[in-house]
Design a protein around this motif. Structure first.
Motif, PDB file in Angstrom:
ATOM      1  N   GLN A  94       0.847  -1.187   0.000  1.00 56.76           N
ATOM      2  CA  GLN A  94       0.000   0.000   0.000  1.00 56.76           C
ATOM      3  C   GLN A  94       0.890   1.247   0.000  1.00 56.76           C
ATOM      4  O   GLN A  94       1.962   1.246   0.584  1.00 56.76           O
ATOM      5  CB  GLN A  94      -0.914   0.022   1.215  1.00 56.76           C
ATOM      6  N   GLY A  95       0.420   2.294  -0.652  1.00 57.89           N
ATOM      7  CA  GLY A  95       1.164   3.543  -0.679  1.00 57.89           C
ATOM      8  C   GLY A  95       0.552   4.484  -1.693  1.00 57.89           C
ATOM      9  O   GLY A  95      -0.251   4.077  -2.540  1.00 57.89           O
ATOM     10  N   MET A  96       0.944   5.723  -1.617  1.00 57.51           N
ATOM     11  CA  MET A  96       0.455   6.718  -2.554  1.00 57.51           C
ATOM     12  C   MET A  96       0.969   6.422  -3.960  1.00 57.51           C
ATOM     13  O   MET A  96       1.918   5.647  -4.141  1.00 57.51           O
ATOM     14  CB  MET A  96       0.890   8.113  -2.105  1.00 57.51           C
ATOM     15  N   ASP A  97       0.370   7.036  -4.968  1.00 58.91           N
ATOM     16  CA  ASP A  97       0.826   6.857  -6.343  1.00 58.91           C
ATOM     17  C   ASP A  97       2.312   7.188  -6.445  1.00 58.91           C
ATOM     18  O   ASP A  97       2.783   8.152  -5.835  1.00 58.91           O
ATOM     19  CB  ASP A  97       0.033   7.767  -7.285  1.00 58.91           C
ATOM     20  N   THR A  98       3.034   6.387  -7.217  1.00 60.83           N
ATOM     21  CA  THR A  98       4.485   6.465  -7.461  1.00 60.83           C
ATOM     22  C   THR A  98       5.323   6.025  -6.268  1.00 60.83           C
ATOM     23  O   THR A  98       6.545   6.168  -6.294  1.00 60.83           O
ATOM     24  CB  THR A  98       4.953   7.884  -7.897  1.00 60.83           C
ATOM     25  N   SER A  99       4.709   5.464  -5.234  1.00 64.47           N
ATOM     26  CA  SER A  99       5.501   5.048  -4.065  1.00 64.47           C
ATOM     27  C   SER A  99       6.338   3.803  -4.347  1.00 64.47           C
ATOM     28  O   SER A  99       7.250   3.489  -3.573  1.00 64.47           O
ATOM     29  CB  SER A  99       4.587   4.811  -2.857  1.00 64.47           C
ATOM     30  N   GLY A 100       6.044   3.082  -5.424  1.00 63.18           N
ATOM     31  CA  GLY A 100       6.916   1.978  -5.802  1.00 63.18           C
ATOM     32  C   GLY A 100       6.321   0.594  -5.790  1.00 63.18           C
ATOM     33  O   GLY A 100       7.061  -0.389  -5.744  1.00 63.18           O
ATOM     34  N   LYS A 101       5.014   0.494  -5.855  1.00 64.30           N
ATOM     35  CA  LYS A 101       4.405  -0.840  -5.868  1.00 64.30           C
ATOM     36  C   LYS A 101       4.831  -1.596  -7.127  1.00 64.30           C
ATOM     37  O   LYS A 101       5.219  -2.756  -7.059  1.00 64.30           O
ATOM     38  CB  LYS A 101       2.886  -0.710  -5.767  1.00 64.30           C
ATOM     39  N   GLY A 102       4.767  -0.930  -8.278  1.00 69.26           N
ATOM     40  CA  GLY A 102       5.199  -1.562  -9.523  1.00 69.26           C
ATOM     41  C   GLY A 102       6.681  -1.863  -9.532  1.00 69.26           C
ATOM     42  O   GLY A 102       7.124  -2.903 -10.028  1.00 69.26           O
ATOM     43  N   GLY A 103       7.482  -0.958  -8.977  1.00 68.54           N
ATOM     44  CA  GLY A 103       8.916  -1.191  -8.901  1.00 68.54           C
ATOM     45  C   GLY A 103       9.261  -2.389  -8.039  1.00 68.54           C
ATOM     46  O   GLY A 103      10.229  -3.106  -8.312  1.00 68.54           O
ATOM     47  N   THR A 104       8.468  -2.606  -7.012  1.00 73.75           N
ATOM     48  CA  THR A 104       8.683  -3.781  -6.161  1.00 73.75           C
ATOM     49  C   THR A 104       8.470  -5.058  -6.955  1.00 73.75           C
ATOM     50  O   THR A 104       9.227  -6.024  -6.821  1.00 73.75           O
ATOM     51  CB  THR A 104       7.736  -3.735  -4.948  1.00 73.75           C
ATOM     52  N   PHE A 105       7.431  -5.076  -7.786  1.00 76.30           N
ATOM     53  CA  PHE A 105       7.195  -6.253  -8.627  1.00 76.30           C
ATOM     54  C   PHE A 105       8.417  -6.534  -9.501  1.00 76.30           C
ATOM     55  O   PHE A 105       8.879  -7.665  -9.630  1.00 76.30           O
ATOM     56  CB  PHE A 105       5.979  -6.044  -9.533  1.00 76.30           C
ATOM     57  N   LYS A 106       8.941  -5.487 -10.104  1.00 83.41           N
ATOM     58  CA  LYS A 106      10.037  -5.640 -11.065  1.00 83.41           C
ATOM     59  C   LYS A 106      11.335  -6.055 -10.395  1.00 83.41           C
ATOM     60  O   LYS A 106      12.040  -6.944 -10.891  1.00 83.41           O
ATOM     61  CB  LYS A 106      10.231  -4.326 -11.820  1.00 83.41           C
ATOM     62  N   HIS A 107      11.656  -5.437  -9.267  1.00 85.20           N
ATOM     63  CA  HIS A 107      12.976  -5.624  -8.667  1.00 85.20           C
ATOM     64  C   HIS A 107      13.013  -6.627  -7.523  1.00 85.20           C
ATOM     65  O   HIS A 107      14.093  -7.098  -7.161  1.00 85.20           O
ATOM     66  CB  HIS A 107      13.505  -4.279  -8.167  1.00 85.20           C
ATOM     67  N   VAL A 108      11.879  -6.941  -6.949  1.00 84.06           N
ATOM     68  CA  VAL A 108      11.868  -7.869  -5.803  1.00 84.06           C
ATOM     69  C   VAL A 108      11.202  -9.185  -6.169  1.00 84.06           C
ATOM     70  O   VAL A 108      11.792 -10.262  -5.994  1.00 84.06           O
ATOM     71  CB  VAL A 108      11.164  -7.236  -4.586  1.00 84.06           C
ATOM     72  N   ILE A 109       9.993  -9.106  -6.674  1.00 85.18           N
ATOM     73  CA  ILE A 109       9.268 -10.338  -6.994  1.00 85.18           C
ATOM     74  C   ILE A 109       9.956 -11.076  -8.120  1.00 85.18           C
ATOM     75  O   ILE A 109       9.784 -12.289  -8.288  1.00 85.18           O
ATOM     76  CB  ILE A 109       7.800 -10.018  -7.352  1.00 85.18           C
ATOM     77  N   GLY A 110      10.773 -10.373  -8.883  1.00 88.50           N
ATOM     78  CA  GLY A 110      11.527 -11.016  -9.957  1.00 88.50           C
ATOM     79  C   GLY A 110      12.503 -12.069  -9.458  1.00 88.50           C
ATOM     80  O   GLY A 110      13.001 -12.882 -10.241  1.00 88.50           O
ATOM     81  N   TYR A 111      12.795 -12.075  -8.163  1.00 84.37           N
ATOM     82  CA  TYR A 111      13.674 -13.090  -7.601  1.00 84.37           C
ATOM     83  C   TYR A 111      12.980 -14.444  -7.505  1.00 84.37           C
ATOM     84  O   TYR A 111      13.643 -15.474  -7.343  1.00 84.37           O
ATOM     85  CB  TYR A 111      14.138 -12.681  -6.193  1.00 84.37           C
ATOM     86  N   PHE A 112      11.656 -14.452  -7.561  1.00 84.59           N
ATOM     87  CA  PHE A 112      10.902 -15.685  -7.380  1.00 84.59           C
ATOM     88  C   PHE A 112      10.551 -16.332  -8.718  1.00 84.59           C
ATOM     89  O   PHE A 112      10.529 -15.672  -9.764  1.00 84.59           O
ATOM     90  CB  PHE A 112       9.605 -15.408  -6.616  1.00 84.59           C
ATOM     91  N   ASN A 113      10.212 -17.604  -8.650  1.00 83.48           N
ATOM     92  CA  ASN A 113       9.670 -18.306  -9.808  1.00 83.48           C
ATOM     93  C   ASN A 113       8.232 -17.836 -10.002  1.00 83.48           C
ATOM     94  O   ASN A 113       7.397 -18.033  -9.116  1.00 83.48           O
ATOM     95  CB  ASN A 113       9.711 -19.822  -9.555  1.00 83.48           C
ATOM     96  N   PRO A 114       7.914 -17.217 -11.146  1.00 89.39           N
ATOM     97  CA  PRO A 114       6.562 -16.684 -11.322  1.00 89.39           C
ATOM     98  C   PRO A 114       5.474 -17.743 -11.250  1.00 89.39           C
ATOM     99  O   PRO A 114       4.322 -17.433 -10.938  1.00 89.39           O
ATOM    100  CB  PRO A 114       6.617 -16.024 -12.714  1.00 89.39           C
ATOM    101  N   ALA A 115       5.838 -19.000 -11.518  1.00 94.85           N
ATOM    102  CA  ALA A 115       4.840 -20.071 -11.461  1.00 94.85           C
ATOM    103  C   ALA A 115       4.306 -20.266 -10.049  1.00 94.85           C
ATOM    104  O   ALA A 115       3.202 -20.785  -9.869  1.00 94.85           O
ATOM    105  CB  ALA A 115       5.428 -21.375 -11.991  1.00 94.85           C
ATOM    106  N   GLY A 116       5.072 -19.841  -9.046  1.00 89.96           N
ATOM    107  CA  GLY A 116       4.633 -20.004  -7.670  1.00 89.96           C
ATOM    108  C   GLY A 116       4.124 -18.727  -7.035  1.00 89.96           C
ATOM    109  O   GLY A 116       3.940 -18.672  -5.818  1.00 89.96           O
ATOM    110  N   CYS A 117       3.902 -17.709  -7.857  1.00 89.98           N
ATOM    111  CA  CYS A 117       3.412 -16.423  -7.360  1.00 89.98           C
ATOM    112  C   CYS A 117       2.014 -16.136  -7.895  1.00 89.98           C
ATOM    113  O   CYS A 117       1.664 -16.538  -9.014  1.00 89.98           O
ATOM    114  CB  CYS A 117       4.338 -15.286  -7.769  1.00 89.98           C
ATOM    115  N   ARG A 118       1.238 -15.449  -7.105  1.00 90.30           N
ATOM    116  CA  ARG A 118      -0.097 -15.012  -7.535  1.00 90.30           C
ATOM    117  C   ARG A 118      -0.164 -13.504  -7.302  1.00 90.30           C
ATOM    118  O   ARG A 118      -0.279 -13.048  -6.165  1.00 90.30           O
ATOM    119  CB  ARG A 118      -1.182 -15.747  -6.752  1.00 90.30           C
ATOM    120  N   VAL A 119      -0.075 -12.742  -8.397  1.00 85.05           N
ATOM    121  CA  VAL A 119      -0.037 -11.283  -8.321  1.00 85.05           C
ATOM    122  C   VAL A 119      -1.411 -10.732  -8.697  1.00 85.05           C
ATOM    123  O   VAL A 119      -2.011 -11.153  -9.693  1.00 85.05           O
ATOM    124  CB  VAL A 119       1.030 -10.715  -9.277  1.00 85.05           C
TER     125      VAL A 119
END
Length: 302
Positions: A94-119
């Motif tokens: 959660q956060g205001m617009d541009t706080s980095g929710k999308g950036g978290t997906f790109k730079h953090v969730i990218g460490y995981f196997n997408p097959a085991g993630c539900r976004v």
């Protein structure tokens, strides 16, 4: 305790005891908001570095080192589910617009196997979703055992924008906090580890990020003139967040406040929070229910 100058050791004729190195506190303890206490967001710096790497270069390197550990724990979590382990993890951003929710997906969730993630990203509710209780659409998006779920915005929109924009009568907002707490506790009781992160962004940094989007034609798709209107409601949103952070921080599902003005720190902090929670779960590979030696013998003979 050794006195200054080491005179205790001299007087006794023995060497003073060596102090053992102190282990730094877990990041989850540093960033966790107090349960049940009022929250004043103005008292928290959005650019501070409360713990961890001191600069961007070391922060990026530290985050990269977390990747294999996160991937291994994710695999173990999924493997354990095949043997009946119902545990899973849900990251709420959660956060205001541009706080980095999308950036978290790109730079953090990218460490995981997408097959085991539900976004799941939650926008304005559809007509069908509005016909159900507000938690209905959220429940349908939950991760199943063995998965890591990530929510870009969440059920908290129903006490944030719903409050600020008065989308529902104010008398309906108050009871929602208790419903959220009860719902989150039921999830925790069913094996869901909930990691709720508030990305704390400053008013000035949001302006700078919105201007960058305007200055780059390739980013215009991410800009909405309505973002400017939302900025005009900044004080109301801050107050709505303070209420949500105060009333919905529980032992089962506390809130973590991550300073978000520094993107590199945000990425490292969220990666570390996920690592600490997964290590606490300590999922294990299930043992095979077959005769390994016999199977090896058959394969060698085939």
């Amino acid at each position: 305790m050794v006195e200054q100058g080491g005179k205790t050791g001299e007087a006794s004729g023995k060497e003073p005891p060596r102090s053992s190195p102190t282990r730094p506190p877990a990041l989850r303890d540093v960033l966790r908001l107090p349960v049940g206490e009022p929250v004043d967001l103005s008292s928290y710096s959005s650019s501070r570095i409360p713990a961890g790497p001191p600069d961007k270069e070391s922060g990026a390197a530290a985050a990269t080192l977390l990747a294999p550990r996160l991937a291994a724990l994710q695999e173990r979590l999924y493997a354990a589910s095949t043997a009946g382990d119902r545990r899973r993890l849900l990251l709420v951003l959660q956060g205001m617009d541009t706080s980095g929710k999308g950036g978290t997906f790109k730079h953090v969730i990218g460490y995981f196997n997408p097959a085991g993630c539900r976004v799941r990203s939650f926008k304005a509710p559809t007509a069908e979703e509005r016909s159900h209780p507000f938690l209905w659409r959220i429940t349908r998006a939950l991760p199943v055992p063995g998965e890591i779920g990530i929510f870009d915005r969440s059920h908290y929109e129903d006490v944030l924008i719903a409050r600020v924009r008065e989308l529902v009568p104010r008398r309906e907002i108050g009871p929602r906090y208790d419903r959220i707490n009860s719902w989150e506790k039921s999830l925790a009781d069913d094996g869901v580890t909930i990691v709720k992160v508030f990305l704390h962004l400053s008013y000035e940094e949001q302006r700078a990020r919105l201007l960058k989007r305007l200055d780059n034609p390739d980013k215009h798709w991410k800009f909405d003139p309505g973002d400017i209107e939302e900025r005009e409601l900044w004080p109301a949103y801050q107050r709505a967040y303070e209420l949500a952070l105060e009333r919905c921080s529980t032992p089962e599902a506390p809130w973590y406040l991550v300073p978000a003005d520094r993107k590199w720190y945000r990425n490292w902090a969220i990666s570390t929070l996920l690592l600490e929670h997964l290590e606490a779960l300590d999922p294990q590979y299930p043992k095979g229910d077959f005769d390994v030696a016999e199977c090896r013998k058959r394969l060698l003979a085939s």
